[in-house]
Design a protein around this motif. Structure first.
Motif, PDB file in Angstrom:
ATOM      1  N   ASP A   9      41.209  61.473  19.642  1.00  0.00           N
ATOM      2  CA  ASP A   9      42.475  62.006  19.135  1.00  0.00           C
ATOM      3  C   ASP A   9      43.514  60.903  18.989  1.00  0.00           C
ATOM      4  O   ASP A   9      44.329  60.922  18.065  1.00  0.00           O
ATOM      5  CB  ASP A   9      42.988  63.115  20.051  1.00  0.00           C
ATOM      6  N   ALA A  10      43.498  59.921  19.871  1.00  0.00           N
ATOM      7  CA  ALA A  10      44.443  58.805  19.771  1.00  0.00           C
ATOM      8  C   ALA A  10      44.165  57.961  18.531  1.00  0.00           C
ATOM      9  O   ALA A  10      45.097  57.543  17.829  1.00  0.00           O
ATOM     10  CB  ALA A  10      44.356  57.943  21.030  1.00  0.00           C
ATOM     11  N   GLN A  11      42.886  57.712  18.254  1.00  0.00           N
ATOM     12  CA  GLN A  11      42.532  56.954  17.050  1.00  0.00           C
ATOM     13  C   GLN A  11      42.901  57.722  15.796  1.00  0.00           C
ATOM     14  O   GLN A  11      43.412  57.154  14.837  1.00  0.00           O
ATOM     15  CB  GLN A  11      41.033  56.649  17.053  1.00  0.00           C
ATOM     16  N   TRP A  12      42.642  59.013  15.799  1.00  0.00           N
ATOM     17  CA  TRP A  12      42.955  59.830  14.633  1.00  0.00           C
ATOM     18  C   TRP A  12      44.462  59.870  14.374  1.00  0.00           C
ATOM     19  O   TRP A  12      44.903  59.832  13.243  1.00  0.00           O
ATOM     20  CB  TRP A  12      42.392  61.232  14.808  1.00  0.00           C
ATOM     21  N   GLU A  16      46.162  59.451  10.648  1.00  0.00           N
ATOM     22  CA  GLU A  16      46.226  60.796  10.070  1.00  0.00           C
ATOM     23  C   GLU A  16      47.248  60.918   8.944  1.00  0.00           C
ATOM     24  O   GLU A  16      46.977  61.521   7.905  1.00  0.00           O
ATOM     25  CB  GLU A  16      46.541  61.806  11.169  1.00  0.00           C
ATOM     26  N   ASP A  17      48.414  60.318   9.102  1.00  0.00           N
ATOM     27  CA  ASP A  17      49.468  60.460   8.087  1.00  0.00           C
ATOM     28  C   ASP A  17      49.214  59.626   6.838  1.00  0.00           C
ATOM     29  O   ASP A  17      49.899  59.799   5.831  1.00  0.00           O
ATOM     30  CB  ASP A  17      50.830  60.117   8.683  1.00  0.00           C
ATOM     31  N   ARG A  34      39.756  64.957   8.642  1.00  0.00           N
ATOM     32  CA  ARG A  34      39.108  64.295   9.767  1.00  0.00           C
ATOM     33  C   ARG A  34      37.588  64.307   9.616  1.00  0.00           C
ATOM     34  O   ARG A  34      36.922  63.293   9.852  1.00  0.00           O
ATOM     35  CB  ARG A  34      39.507  64.953  11.078  1.00  0.00           C
ATOM     36  N   SER A  35      37.014  65.430   9.204  1.00  0.00           N
ATOM     37  CA  SER A  35      35.560  65.472   9.050  1.00  0.00           C
ATOM     38  C   SER A  35      35.106  64.576   7.903  1.00  0.00           C
ATOM     39  O   SER A  35      34.033  63.972   7.969  1.00  0.00           O
ATOM     40  CB  SER A  35      35.075  66.906   8.843  1.00  0.00           C
ATOM     41  N   MET A  36      35.925  64.459   6.847  1.00  0.00           N
ATOM     42  CA  MET A  36      35.572  63.577   5.735  1.00  0.00           C
ATOM     43  C   MET A  36      35.554  62.119   6.203  1.00  0.00           C
ATOM     44  O   MET A  36      34.614  61.376   5.926  1.00  0.00           O
ATOM     45  CB  MET A  36      36.557  63.727   4.579  1.00  0.00           C
ATOM     46  N   VAL A  37      36.590  61.703   6.921  1.00  0.00           N
ATOM     47  CA  VAL A  37      36.674  60.313   7.400  1.00  0.00           C
ATOM     48  C   VAL A  37      35.555  60.033   8.398  1.00  0.00           C
ATOM     49  O   VAL A  37      34.931  58.973   8.355  1.00  0.00           O
ATOM     50  CB  VAL A  37      38.062  60.028   8.010  1.00  0.00           C
ATOM     51  N   VAL A  78      45.490  50.124   3.469  1.00  0.00           N
ATOM     52  CA  VAL A  78      46.641  50.490   4.303  1.00  0.00           C
ATOM     53  C   VAL A  78      46.172  50.897   5.702  1.00  0.00           C
ATOM     54  O   VAL A  78      46.787  50.515   6.705  1.00  0.00           O
ATOM     55  CB  VAL A  78      47.451  51.629   3.635  1.00  0.00           C
ATOM     56  N   VAL A  79      45.076  51.650   5.773  1.00  0.00           N
ATOM     57  CA  VAL A  79      44.519  52.051   7.066  1.00  0.00           C
ATOM     58  C   VAL A  79      44.117  50.818   7.868  1.00  0.00           C
ATOM     59  O   VAL A  79      44.429  50.699   9.054  1.00  0.00           O
ATOM     60  CB  VAL A  79      43.311  53.006   6.875  1.00  0.00           C
TER      61      VAL A  79
END
Length: 131
Positions: A9-12, A16-17, A34-37, A78-79
């Protein structure tokens, strides 16, 4: 964390934004980002073909489309920059650089450079010498 949940959850929360979100427009139903990534990560981590991505992540066609679109619009860049900035801030990146100076030689026919080796002109010239 299960075998198919790859991000904490911390990584996501770090990325996420930056990912596509629901726009409210009509059309195809929006896939869970999230499931796509995680499907994209799973595919690259395992080195499998897109068609072999497990169904738990969603249809492989959707996962491939997400990856292609995010590559084209620069979202992955960007990620990456955000993740690198967070890792550097946490002090977990060692910026040691290694340079490999190995030379890989190619066969002469592997190039696309044309060379003048005589060819048929040389054959005609040798005919004059034979006489």
């Amino acid at each position: 964390m299960s075998r198919f949940q790859l991000l904490t959850d911390a990584q996501w929360s770090l990325i996420e934004d930056l990912l596509p979100a629901r726009t409210g427009k009509r059309g195809r139903p929006f896939q869970n980002a999230r499931s796509m990534v995680e499907g994209i990560i799973y595919r690259h981590r395992c080195g499998i073909a897109w068609r072999d991505v497990p169904e738990v992540f969603g249809p492989w066609q959707s996962i491939w489309t997400w990856h292609r679109r995010m590559s084209a619009d620069g979202t992955w860049d960007v990620v990456l920059s955000r993740l690198l900035a967070a890792a550097e801030e946490a002090g977990i990146i060692d910026w040691a650089v290694a340079v490999d100076s190995t030379i890989a030689r190619a066969h002469q026919h592997a190039t696309n450079v044309t060379r003048d080796t005589g060819g048929w002109v040389e054959l005609h010239e040798s005919g004059d010498r034979a006489a």
